[in-house]
Design a protein around this motif. Structure first.
Motif: not given
Length: 278
Positions: A156, A183, A211, A216, A218
């Motif tokens: 992450s 992520q 993206d 990936n 968020e």
């Protein structure tokens, strides 16, 4: 990312820097260069016998060079243990030259790895290394927390986004890491200004950009904080981030760079490595 530069100074902190360099080199199968800055004692005006002082100064400088020889041999072996594609550059310099030397060497590399300069009792030389990399090299700096092991894996990554050139530069420089991450979380912090000036959620454009690169991503918008660095560091903890990416804010004052509050706070307190660019 194929050319990594790690700053070394012959102290025990080299263990941390080399460990993080090994992590980065392993991610990208990169070449590793160790930059050993062997600091020489600056001459001062003698107050008594000039000849005696000259002999004394020569003795001190010789001992410094001998120490540099020992450090260079030891560190060269350490780098070889990290990767077969490594080299050590040892420079005997006065402390005033650290800024220029680090900046020049970092310009010919993809990334500078250095130790976090604040939040410990380390001398100002560490700040010179990080600030030279940030403000004079044109490259990003990977800043490792003192005594902290590198991530076991890059699961992450947290990006602190504030729609500035520095933040955009940091993302561009960190793109190879972002592509490796499982992520990526883009965090924007509500600084009590109009958040939807463009008619949509802050950070939406940069999230779409990532993206399109196959990342990936968020997007998180954090509100209710009066201090941006507190908000970002809280999100680092909440997300379990292995790495943070931030733009470095600062301004010049008579050739001296002064880091902005959020930048300095994060460099002081962030528990994970940070990739920063100006």
């Amino acid at each position: 990312m194929k050319d990594i530069l790690v700053h070394l100074d012959g102290t025990a902190a080299d263990d941390t820097r080399i460990a993080h360099a090994g992590f980065v080199v392993g991610l990208f199968e990169a070449h590793l260069t160790g930059l050993l800055t062997n600091i020489m004692q600056a001459p001062v005006m003698p107050v008594a016998d000039g000849m005696a002082y000259a002999v004394y100064l020569e003795s001190i400088q010789e001992k410094t060079k001998e120490r540099g020889d020992r450090d260079a041999e030891r560190l060269a072996h350490r780098l070889d243990a990290v990767t077969a594609s490594s080299e050590l550059r040892r420079l005997d310099i006065f402390s005033e030259a650290v800024w220029q030397v680090v900046a020049m060497q970092a310009r010919a590399s993809d990334l500078l790895i250095a130790l976090r300069p604040y939040g410990s009792e380390r001398d100002e030389g560490q700040a010179d290394v990080v600030e030279a990399g940030l403000f004079e090299s044109g490259r990003a700096v990977y800043v490792a927390p003192e005594g902290a092991a590198p991530p076991a894996a890059l699961q992450s990554v947290l990006i602190g986004w504030n729609d500035t050139p520095a933040a955009a530069h940091a993302i561009a420089e960190a793109m190879p890491f972002l592509r490796k991450a499982g992520q990526v979380v883009v965090v924007t912090v509500d600084e009590r200004e109009a958040a939807e000036q463009a008619g949509e959620e802050p950070g939406a454009d940069i999230a779409r950009h990532l993206d399109r690169h196959g990342i990936n991503v968020e997007l998180r918008h954090v509100a209710g904080w009066s201090n941006t660095s507190d908000a970002l560091l809280n999100e680092v903890e909440r997300t379990g981030a292995d790495l943070a990416v931030l733009g470095a804010y600062g301004h010049s004052r008579l050739r001296e760079w002064v880091l902005g509050g959020t930048t300095r706070d994060c460099l002081t307190r962030c528990p994970v490595p940070i990739i920063m660019a100006h």
